[in-house]
Design a protein around this motif. Sequence first.
Motif, PDB file in Angstrom:
ATOM      1  N   ARG A   9       0.847  -1.195   0.000  1.00 18.82           N
ATOM      2  CA  ARG A   9       0.000   0.000   0.000  1.00 18.82           C
ATOM      3  C   ARG A   9       0.882   1.245   0.000  1.00 18.82           C
ATOM      4  O   ARG A   9       2.070   1.182   0.332  1.00 18.82           O
ATOM      5  CB  ARG A   9      -0.924   0.002   1.224  1.00 18.82           C
ATOM      6  CG  ARG A   9      -0.200   0.174   2.555  1.00 18.82           C
ATOM      7  CD  ARG A   9      -1.120  -0.027   3.748  1.00 18.82           C
ATOM      8  NE  ARG A   9      -0.437   0.270   5.015  1.00 18.82           N
ATOM      9  CZ  ARG A   9      -0.940   0.004   6.217  1.00 18.82           C
ATOM     10  NH1 ARG A   9      -2.130  -0.581   6.318  1.00 18.82           N
ATOM     11  NH2 ARG A   9      -0.266   0.318   7.303  1.00 18.82           N
ATOM     12  N   LEU A  10       0.287   2.365  -0.406  1.00 20.26           N
ATOM     13  CA  LEU A  10       0.957   3.673  -0.346  1.00 20.26           C
ATOM     14  C   LEU A  10       0.272   4.496   0.724  1.00 20.26           C
ATOM     15  O   LEU A  10      -0.953   4.525   0.808  1.00 20.26           O
ATOM     16  CB  LEU A  10       0.872   4.383  -1.701  1.00 20.26           C
ATOM     17  CG  LEU A  10       1.461   3.652  -2.909  1.00 20.26           C
ATOM     18  CD1 LEU A  10       1.382   4.524  -4.147  1.00 20.26           C
ATOM     19  CD2 LEU A  10       2.907   3.236  -2.652  1.00 20.26           C
ATOM     20  N   ARG A  11       1.048   5.194   1.516  1.00 16.98           N
ATOM     21  CA  ARG A  11       0.486   5.989   2.607  1.00 16.98           C
ATOM     22  C   ARG A  11       1.098   7.390   2.630  1.00 16.98           C
ATOM     23  O   ARG A  11       2.275   7.571   2.353  1.00 16.98           O
ATOM     24  CB  ARG A  11       0.738   5.317   3.970  1.00 16.98           C
ATOM     25  CG  ARG A  11      -0.173   4.129   4.245  1.00 16.98           C
ATOM     26  CD  ARG A  11      -1.608   4.604   4.444  1.00 16.98           C
ATOM     27  NE  ARG A  11      -2.518   3.526   4.781  1.00 16.98           N
ATOM     28  CZ  ARG A  11      -3.234   2.836   3.913  1.00 16.98           C
ATOM     29  NH1 ARG A  11      -3.121   3.091   2.622  1.00 16.98           N
ATOM     30  NH2 ARG A  11      -4.063   1.885   4.312  1.00 16.98           N
ATOM     31  N   GLY A  12       0.259   8.377   2.961  1.00 21.01           N
ATOM     32  CA  GLY A  12       0.724   9.742   3.196  1.00 21.01           C
ATOM     33  C   GLY A  12       0.748  10.641   1.986  1.00 21.01           C
ATOM     34  O   GLY A  12       1.009  11.836   2.107  1.00 21.01           O
ATOM     35  N   GLY A  13       0.509  10.105   0.794  1.00 24.79           N
ATOM     36  CA  GLY A  13       0.575  10.920  -0.407  1.00 24.79           C
ATOM     37  C   GLY A  13      -0.606  11.862  -0.553  1.00 24.79           C
ATOM     38  O   GLY A  13      -1.622  11.728   0.135  1.00 24.79           O
ATOM     39  N   ARG A  14      -0.467  12.812  -1.485  1.00 27.66           N
ATOM     40  CA  ARG A  14      -1.542  13.777  -1.728  1.00 27.66           C
ATOM     41  C   ARG A  14      -2.673  13.172  -2.549  1.00 27.66           C
ATOM     42  O   ARG A  14      -3.763  13.729  -2.625  1.00 27.66           O
ATOM     43  CB  ARG A  14      -0.980  15.004  -2.455  1.00 27.66           C
ATOM     44  CG  ARG A  14       0.038  15.799  -1.659  1.00 27.66           C
ATOM     45  CD  ARG A  14       0.876  16.685  -2.568  1.00 27.66           C
ATOM     46  NE  ARG A  14       1.681  15.878  -3.486  1.00 27.66           N
ATOM     47  CZ  ARG A  14       2.520  16.391  -4.372  1.00 27.66           C
ATOM     48  NH1 ARG A  14       2.667  17.695  -4.467  1.00 27.66           N
ATOM     49  NH2 ARG A  14       3.221  15.606  -5.180  1.00 27.66           N
ATOM     50  N   GLY A  61       9.726   5.541  -1.181  1.00 28.56           N
ATOM     51  CA  GLY A  61       8.449   6.085  -1.630  1.00 28.56           C
ATOM     52  C   GLY A  61       8.371   6.089  -3.135  1.00 28.56           C
ATOM     53  O   GLY A  61       9.394   5.958  -3.826  1.00 28.56           O
ATOM     54  N   VAL A  62       7.159   6.225  -3.671  1.00 26.71           N
ATOM     55  CA  VAL A  62       6.975   6.270  -5.127  1.00 26.71           C
ATOM     56  C   VAL A  62       5.884   7.259  -5.496  1.00 26.71           C
ATOM     57  O   VAL A  62       5.027   7.602  -4.668  1.00 26.71           O
ATOM     58  CB  VAL A  62       6.569   4.898  -5.733  1.00 26.71           C
ATOM     59  CG1 VAL A  62       7.623   3.850  -5.507  1.00 26.71           C
ATOM     60  CG2 VAL A  62       5.222   4.435  -5.207  1.00 26.71           C
ATOM     61  N   SER A  63       5.925   7.708  -6.727  1.00 27.20           N
ATOM     62  CA  SER A  63       4.748   8.315  -7.346  1.00 27.20           C
ATOM     63  C   SER A  63       4.538   7.575  -8.655  1.00 27.20           C
ATOM     64  O   SER A  63       5.503   7.268  -9.365  1.00 27.20           O
ATOM     65  CB  SER A  63       4.934   9.818  -7.576  1.00 27.20           C
ATOM     66  OG  SER A  63       5.999  10.066  -8.448  1.00 27.20           O
ATOM     67  N   GLY A  93       3.285   8.265   7.064  1.00 29.11           N
ATOM     68  CA  GLY A  93       2.546   7.003   6.978  1.00 29.11           C
ATOM     69  C   GLY A  93       1.995   6.655   8.341  1.00 29.11           C
ATOM     70  O   GLY A  93       1.949   7.496   9.246  1.00 29.11           O
ATOM     71  N   GLU A  94       1.553   5.425   8.496  1.00 29.54           N
ATOM     72  CA  GLU A  94       1.062   4.997   9.809  1.00 29.54           C
ATOM     73  C   GLU A  94       2.263   4.723  10.710  1.00 29.54           C
ATOM     74  O   GLU A  94       3.183   3.995  10.328  1.00 29.54           O
ATOM     75  CB  GLU A  94       0.194   3.747   9.665  1.00 29.54           C
ATOM     76  CG  GLU A  94      -1.130   4.029   8.958  1.00 29.54           C
ATOM     77  CD  GLU A  94      -2.083   2.847   9.037  1.00 29.54           C
ATOM     78  OE1 GLU A  94      -1.842   1.948   9.885  1.00 29.54           O
ATOM     79  OE2 GLU A  94      -3.058   2.836   8.262  1.00 29.54           O
ATOM     80  N   SER A 128      11.029   9.898   2.555  1.00 33.82           N
ATOM     81  CA  SER A 128       9.576  10.102   2.519  1.00 33.82           C
ATOM     82  C   SER A 128       9.086  10.797   3.791  1.00 33.82           C
ATOM     83  O   SER A 128       7.979  10.564   4.250  1.00 33.82           O
ATOM     84  CB  SER A 128       8.864   8.758   2.328  1.00 33.82           C
ATOM     85  OG  SER A 128       9.316   7.805   3.266  1.00 33.82           O
ATOM     86  N   TRP A 129       9.964  11.659   4.358  1.00 34.30           N
ATOM     87  CA  TRP A 129       9.600  12.348   5.610  1.00 34.30           C
ATOM     88  C   TRP A 129       8.396  13.257   5.425  1.00 34.30           C
ATOM     89  O   TRP A 129       7.688  13.568   6.382  1.00 34.30           O
ATOM     90  CB  TRP A 129      10.800  13.152   6.151  1.00 34.30           C
ATOM     91  CG  TRP A 129      11.404  14.083   5.147  1.00 34.30           C
ATOM     92  CD1 TRP A 129      12.427  13.823   4.302  1.00 34.30           C
ATOM     93  CD2 TRP A 129      10.995  15.429   4.862  1.00 34.30           C
ATOM     94  NE1 TRP A 129      12.704  14.904   3.505  1.00 34.30           N
ATOM     95  CE2 TRP A 129      11.836  15.924   3.832  1.00 34.30           C
ATOM     96  CE3 TRP A 129      10.012  16.275   5.377  1.00 34.30           C
ATOM     97  CZ2 TRP A 129      11.715  17.195   3.312  1.00 34.30           C
ATOM     98  CZ3 TRP A 129       9.890  17.552   4.855  1.00 34.30           C
ATOM     99  CH2 TRP A 129      10.727  18.006   3.835  1.00 34.30           C
TER     100      TRP A 129
END
Length: 770
Positions: A436-441, A540-542, A497-498, A492-493
């Motif tokens: 999963r990805l977390r924290g992105g816009r 992290g990724v986009s 994320g969780e 990815s600061w």
Amino acid sequence: MLGTRSFRYRFTILLVLIELCRAQYEYQGYPEGYPQGYPEPEQEQYTAPVLPADTPRIQLRLAGDKRKHNEGRVEVFYNGEWGTVCDDDFSIHSAQVVCRELGYLEAVSWSPSSKYGKGVGRIWFDNVQCTGKEKTLALCTSNGIGVSDCKHTEDVGVVCSDKRIPGFKFINTIANNMESLNIQVEDVRIRAILSGNRKRIPVTEGYVEVKDGGKWKQICDMEWTKQNSRAICGMFGFPGERKYNAGVYKMFASRRKPSYWDYSVNCTGNEAHLSSCKLGHAMAVKANSTCGGGMPVVVSCVPGRAFSPTPMTGFRKAFRQEQPLVRLRGGAIVGEGRVEVLKNGEWGTICDDNWSLLSATVVCRELGFGSAKEALSGSRLGQGMGPVHMNEVECSGFEKSITECFFNKESLGCSHEEDASVRCNVPAMGFQERLRLRGGRNPYEGRVEVLAKRNGSLVWGTVCSDGWGTMEAMVACRQLGLGFASNAFQESWYWPGEVRADPVVMSGVRCSGTEMSLSHCLHHGAHLSCAKGGGRNAAGVSCSETAPDLVLNPQVVEQTTYMEDRPMFMLQCAYEENCLATTSGATPANAYRRLLRFSSQIHNNGQSDFRPKAGRNSWVWHDCHRHYHSMEVFTHYDLLSLNGTKVAEGHKASFCLEDTECEEGIEKKYECANFGEQGITVGCFDTYRHDIDCQWVDITDIKPGDYIFQVVINPNYEVAESDYSNNVMKCRCRYDGHRIWMYSCHNGGSLSTETEESFPGLLSNQVTHR
């Protein structure tokens, strides 16, 4: 006495065997075959609309080709005849009514001008105007049913959401016409029954169940055909079906009362989804829920090679795999891409004239996937290279290979703007649920978190960012079904994320870029090693639905190659940029260096612009060349001996990216002058002429002989591309001490494996781990 003992002994053995068989298909008390703790969510019950008595009774379906099951030409059944709807005054509100009436949650879009092909028969509705809240299309304002001045070139189409209305129940309002209607159910599944099958991923065998009115129901097998099984297997990503042990399922059906669906099914065998099959007549299901002498339908499917364990693992070196005749290129996820076929040792594309779901399905099954869910035209997944091998392809859907289908050998003139592509049904492997990805816009970016086993439990954690790059990000985006990676981040600061998932659970990840899941890449396993730790320093990724694809024109290299002896005092800029051999440092200013020169024309064949990774703030001004360099290394030029040893090299140490020229109808967007934006637009070329600094290989120290010349674009994967296999170009090269020739120039992946292996050097720009 002896006979009685023998009989009792045999009877006891028989009872034990029966108990063992029962254990194979017992549910162990779990509802619907799911383990405890995973109850199915309660669904709201669909309520059939109550219509005014004078409302015309109609039935709707989606039809046409080059479509998925939830899109197509809108067709209406009225007065015993199927017809269409005109696009005049049609709107997204009208599309909403159509989709809701068909059982989909909402409309996504609509298309005028017979996008899904021209229908036949009457045009039942014209000048349709809906508010979007009507319960049926027949309640919308129109000219009146059957009143129209349109032609079938104006037939309207809709695209509905994939999701069905919870609790939707098929209601037939027109008696005796069931065989004409598409199936409309909320969901379909293969439910594993035997304990051995329940543990397997993907699920390949079990009951075929449909969700109707919020409840899962079995289908009576009284009128079930082999074509129906083929369609179901294809829908779930499997190329074919096989026999199963019917006796065991009969025993289970006799012990556990099935709940049957009310209808039979009529498939051709090539449908992308059960919804595309026709509904048969209503089954005479008795009150005690039996279906005559029948039982619930069971299918057993054969998975493709990529989705099943291979029994030949120990023999891979002993057996050479046969060269495939078809492949997919340029797709973001497994099972999609531009269709390419091998003919006379050269890979080429298929023209989209007459391209259909039947032909696309042959390709998908040939490659070990299920049926095709989309047949795409107009180079939707990028343009190919080389020849267009096939045009006006027509298949029945049952051929073993696309090469067996009819095609027009005389029809020429197709360009790569018409390249055909496919999207295939692939098995549900559960990979998406483990990342999963977390924290992105937005859903396309964020910190990468994976589900891993720690101390016997499954926990979410982060991925160590040491060595995390484009290839690893590509696999993460593919695993999530989010397309290509546009960026890979080692910090990815800025994406919280969780907190519970901060600890690193995966490190040392190294991917070739072709894997279906991060777990398939090389990684450290249980013994983690991550100096910086997770949390703020996690990977992290986009992701992006599209990507560029750079391809070098080999003919330009072949046609522009020549040799030049240039004095050292004219090579100061090049010397500063390390564009000369190491021995040039000892060369006097009035002495000469011998240069192999050529032009390179690099085309963007992809679906989005190629932009430098570095932002404008970090571009470097170069005084000698009078422009900003936006990439540290863009191209490698290597001269190799015939055994693959590098004997000379050159490279563009930095690069100015711009649109030198574009295809007809495409405007230039990027220009280096005056600190302009840099990049290569889709459909444009960046041409570096032979007379530009560093556009060469220094061959001063090379002896006459035969060599391989190799060019590698984007060698460090600084920018993500949809296809790295074509980033390598190779030529044969002959140097006699006075002149130099290039011949047999070609891009990586354009020739058969046998021919390609006769050229030493990189087979492609893709990293491989063997």
